[in-house]
Design a protein around this motif. Sequence first.
Motif, PDB file in Angstrom:
ATOM      1  N   MET A 213       0.834  -1.203   0.000  1.00  9.59           N
ATOM      2  CA  MET A 213       0.000   0.000   0.000  1.00  9.59           C
ATOM      3  C   MET A 213       0.875   1.263   0.000  1.00  9.59           C
ATOM      4  N   PRO A 214       0.384   2.344  -0.616  1.00  9.30           N
ATOM      5  CA  PRO A 214       1.235   3.532  -0.867  1.00  9.30           C
ATOM      6  C   PRO A 214       1.881   4.126   0.377  1.00  9.30           C
ATOM      7  N   LEU A 215       1.110   4.386   1.433  1.00 11.19           N
ATOM      8  CA  LEU A 215       1.714   5.017   2.606  1.00 11.19           C
ATOM      9  C   LEU A 215       2.717   4.092   3.277  1.00 11.19           C
ATOM     10  N   SER A 216       2.409   2.822   3.344  1.00  8.41           N
ATOM     11  CA  SER A 216       3.328   1.867   3.956  1.00  8.41           C
ATOM     12  C   SER A 216       4.647   1.831   3.196  1.00  8.41           C
ATOM     13  N   ARG A 217       4.569   1.844   1.862  1.00 10.05           N
ATOM     14  CA  ARG A 217       5.792   1.848   1.062  1.00 10.05           C
ATOM     15  C   ARG A 217       6.579   3.148   1.275  1.00 10.05           C
ATOM     16  N   ALA A 218       5.861   4.258   1.353  1.00 10.31           N
ATOM     17  CA  ALA A 218       6.551   5.541   1.571  1.00 10.31           C
ATOM     18  C   ALA A 218       7.239   5.566   2.931  1.00 10.31           C
ATOM     19  N   LEU A 219       6.588   5.050   3.963  1.00  8.80           N
ATOM     20  CA  LEU A 219       7.183   5.057   5.298  1.00  8.80           C
ATOM     21  C   LEU A 219       8.365   4.092   5.408  1.00  8.80           C
ATOM     22  N   ARG A 220       8.453   3.137   4.498  1.00 11.36           N
ATOM     23  CA  ARG A 220       9.641   2.279   4.443  1.00 11.36           C
ATOM     24  C   ARG A 220      10.709   2.885   3.535  1.00 11.36           C
ATOM     25  N   GLY A 221      10.389   4.018   2.892  1.00 13.40           N
ATOM     26  CA  GLY A 221      11.335   4.659   1.993  1.00 13.40           C
ATOM     27  C   GLY A 221      11.437   4.006   0.643  1.00 13.40           C
ATOM     28  N   VAL A 222      10.427   3.210   0.268  1.00 16.45           N
ATOM     29  CA  VAL A 222      10.506   2.446  -0.981  1.00 16.45           C
ATOM     30  C   VAL A 222      10.228   3.328  -2.188  1.00 16.45           C
ATOM     31  N   ALA A 223       9.099   4.040  -2.178  1.00  7.37           N
ATOM     32  CA  ALA A 223       8.722   4.773  -3.389  1.00  7.37           C
ATOM     33  C   ALA A 223       7.665   5.803  -3.077  1.00  7.37           C
ATOM     34  N   SER A 224       7.547   6.769  -4.012  1.00  5.29           N
ATOM     35  CA  SER A 224       6.444   7.735  -4.002  1.00  5.29           C
ATOM     36  C   SER A 224       5.387   7.240  -4.980  1.00  5.29           C
ATOM     37  N   THR A 225       4.151   7.701  -4.782  1.00  6.78           N
ATOM     38  CA  THR A 225       3.087   7.234  -5.664  1.00  6.78           C
ATOM     39  C   THR A 225       1.887   8.152  -5.575  1.00  6.78           C
ATOM     40  N   VAL A 226       0.961   7.957  -6.517  1.00  6.33           N
ATOM     41  CA  VAL A 226      -0.336   8.626  -6.497  1.00  6.33           C
ATOM     42  C   VAL A 226      -1.370   7.621  -6.036  1.00  6.33           C
ATOM     43  N   ALA A 227      -2.298   8.064  -5.189  1.00  7.17           N
ATOM     44  CA  ALA A 227      -3.323   7.171  -4.667  1.00  7.17           C
ATOM     45  C   ALA A 227      -4.657   7.886  -4.652  1.00  7.17           C
ATOM     46  N   GLY A 228      -5.733   7.114  -4.527  1.00  3.75           N
ATOM     47  CA  GLY A 228      -7.079   7.657  -4.409  1.00  3.75           C
ATOM     48  C   GLY A 228      -7.859   6.852  -3.398  1.00  3.75           C
ATOM     49  N   PRO A 229      -9.085   7.228  -3.118  1.00  2.76           N
ATOM     50  CA  PRO A 229      -9.873   6.485  -2.124  1.00  2.76           C
ATOM     51  C   PRO A 229     -10.071   5.033  -2.502  1.00  2.76           C
ATOM     52  N   GLU A 230     -10.115   4.767  -3.799  1.00  5.69           N
ATOM     53  CA  GLU A 230     -10.309   3.373  -4.225  1.00  5.69           C
ATOM     54  C   GLU A 230      -9.131   2.494  -3.835  1.00  5.69           C
ATOM     55  N   THR A 231      -7.956   3.109  -3.664  1.00  4.31           N
ATOM     56  CA  THR A 231      -6.766   2.329  -3.291  1.00  4.31           C
ATOM     57  C   THR A 231      -6.980   1.609  -1.963  1.00  4.31           C
ATOM     58  N   TYR A 232      -7.735   2.229  -1.071  1.00  6.29           N
ATOM     59  CA  TYR A 232      -7.899   1.665   0.265  1.00  6.29           C
ATOM     60  C   TYR A 232      -9.283   1.065   0.485  1.00  6.29           C
ATOM     61  N   GLN A 233     -10.007   0.791  -0.604  1.00  6.75           N
ATOM     62  CA  GLN A 233     -11.308   0.163  -0.469  1.00  6.75           C
ATOM     63  C   GLN A 233     -11.204  -1.351  -0.336  1.00  6.75           C
ATOM     64  N   ARG A 234     -10.093  -1.895  -0.762  1.00 11.91           N
ATOM     65  CA  ARG A 234      -9.906  -3.349  -0.641  1.00 11.91           C
ATOM     66  C   ARG A 234      -9.744  -3.745   0.816  1.00 11.91           C
ATOM     67  N   GLU A 235      -9.685  -5.021   1.057  1.00  9.63           N
ATOM     68  CA  GLU A 235      -9.500  -5.526   2.421  1.00  9.63           C
ATOM     69  C   GLU A 235      -8.177  -4.996   2.969  1.00  9.63           C
ATOM     70  N   PRO A 236      -8.200  -4.281   4.129  1.00 13.43           N
ATOM     71  CA  PRO A 236      -6.953  -3.695   4.650  1.00 13.43           C
ATOM     72  C   PRO A 236      -5.965  -4.774   5.083  1.00 13.43           C
ATOM     73  N   ASP A 237      -4.697  -4.534   4.766  1.00 12.93           N
ATOM     74  CA  ASP A 237      -3.657  -5.487   5.145  1.00 12.93           C
ATOM     75  C   ASP A 237      -2.901  -5.052   6.398  1.00 12.93           C
ATOM     76  N   SER A 238      -3.288  -3.917   6.969  1.00 12.58           N
ATOM     77  CA  SER A 238      -2.584  -3.432   8.161  1.00 12.58           C
ATOM     78  C   SER A 238      -3.419  -2.339   8.818  1.00 12.58           C
ATOM     79  N   GLY A 239      -3.002  -1.983  10.048  1.00 15.25           N
ATOM     80  CA  GLY A 239      -3.679  -0.889  10.737  1.00 15.25           C
ATOM     81  C   GLY A 239      -3.509   0.437  10.024  1.00 15.25           C
ATOM     82  N   ILE A 240      -2.360   0.620   9.362  1.00 11.04           N
ATOM     83  CA  ILE A 240      -2.146   1.860   8.616  1.00 11.04           C
ATOM     84  C   ILE A 240      -3.136   1.968   7.463  1.00 11.04           C
ATOM     85  N   ALA A 241      -3.454   0.872   6.798  1.00  6.74           N
ATOM     86  CA  ALA A 241      -4.432   0.898   5.707  1.00  6.74           C
ATOM     87  C   ALA A 241      -5.807   1.303   6.223  1.00  6.74           C
ATOM     88  N   VAL A 242      -6.166   0.838   7.427  1.00  8.83           N
ATOM     89  CA  VAL A 242      -7.439   1.238   8.036  1.00  8.83           C
ATOM     90  C   VAL A 242      -7.448   2.740   8.296  1.00  8.83           C
TER      91      VAL A 242
END
Length: 559
Positions: A213-242
Amino acid sequence: MAGTLDALGTGAYVVDEQGHIIAVNSHAEQLLLRSSGELLGYDAHDLLHRNRHGEPVPRTQCTMRPAFLSRQTAQAGGVWFARGDGAMLPVSWLVTPYDTGDLGSGTLVLFHAAADIPRHEPDPTTAPLAELERLALLAETTTQLTTTLDVDEALRRLVGLVVPRLADWAVIDQITERDEVWRAAVVHAESGVLVHREDLEGPMPPVPEESPMPLSRALRGVASTVAGPETYQREPDSGIAVAQRRLFEATGMHSAAIAPIRGLREVLGALTLGRSERPEAFTPADVALLEDITRRAGLALDNARLYQRQRKVAETMQRHLLPQLPRLPGLGMTARYLPSPDASQVGGDWYDVFTLADGETALAVGDVVGHDLDAAAGMAQVRNMLRAYAWSQKEPPSRILEWLDAAMTRLTDVAMATTVFARMTVGEDGRWTLSWTNAGHPPPLLVTREGLTEYLTEGHGPLLGISPRRRRSDATVVLPPESTLLLYTDGLIESPGRSLDEGLDRLRRHAAALARRPLESFADQLLERTRPADNDDDVAVLALRMPPSRDGSLSAGDE
């Protein structure tokens, strides 16, 4: 400053409040065919501004001047600059306010060569001008974030730079030194005012190690990205996704750009820009600009964190270095230490009170040159040597400082120090006598209960480290009942632009006015009223209140 301008990638120079050039980058030198020596110090308008025929432009017709005078950002074309070879260079330009640090307020001018300029006004939304605006934003980001060493202030400035200029929302997630995530800011622009959504700020779940997920990757320093509300509509894989799903729902953001904030050694957090009112979505070009901003923010926050970490170490060190005051029957005693606001919260100012082997009381206030950990270490060495000599030798204060002066020169790295060292003895009638010597330090102040003041100027000699073989002198005074003895360092009286006599007079007047205050209140109020607001030195204060006379008699001022 020139190094910062060179990073902009286009012609740039900075002028002071009078319009004189105070910094220029290499791109400007190349475009103008002029060396920095041919630019610095000159009035930019007189030197450069021309019409297409090479004629000087009256200041009243200068298109840059309104923005320069009003200190606002503006951009346009229709200007020619005179090159060193006599030719005219058509340019497109942008001017914006620029903080020059110690040199005061300035103006940054960005320019690049344009095609021969038509007589009609250019479209200010063309791509070259948009690029200049981007460069101006990055220059402003560098200036704003590198001029503070306070993390919270740096984050506040970062938000102000991007909202509402680039986005409707700014979200900053920090990774603390304990590797915990803290949502430090969720800010929205409402009618030109930045408003915090405190209900969305605060602690966050930990960073998942494998989440795509975009924020999780950014907080690990992996990459920047563009996201929208649909990105987080799927089943959350972590508390950060929630938490991110809640963020999109609460803010109404339809598009977000997310980039890591990297320091030199670690990821410090992530910056999210969101749009809810603006219809356009973020693009890869926006992400590239965001990465440029977070790269600068990361360096600034890294420096601020390092500074605050040093402050924390320094505060701990200071607490251990400054002594606990002894309790002496009938004698009031209190001390204060205020660190330098612009240093690492520790310095060379110190105070000390201790009981000697013969039962007498020793007092000392001093100042080792410097406002950093080296000064504090030097202060500890000087103070401990003074204690050792005073404890082991029943000698007058002057003799103790003579030994200290010789030893300091040979055994420490301290170049110079000032101090007042004194012995206090109590007589059979209960009255205290002070014997002291002064090594280049501001004189102690004696304040009677009636508000009479006297600076104890006798017993004065040179600083420690100047003349280690010079003999020193002592002075003695009997301290009146209920009088207050004040020892202090120069940070209490010195102020840029004012004489030392003015500072001493200010201290005298306020001490007299506070003479009958309880001792704790006396010390607090004296610091508040007397310490100059523009003095960045640290301050040590030691105040002692004499007991009433045993027979209860009043002094002459109360009869």
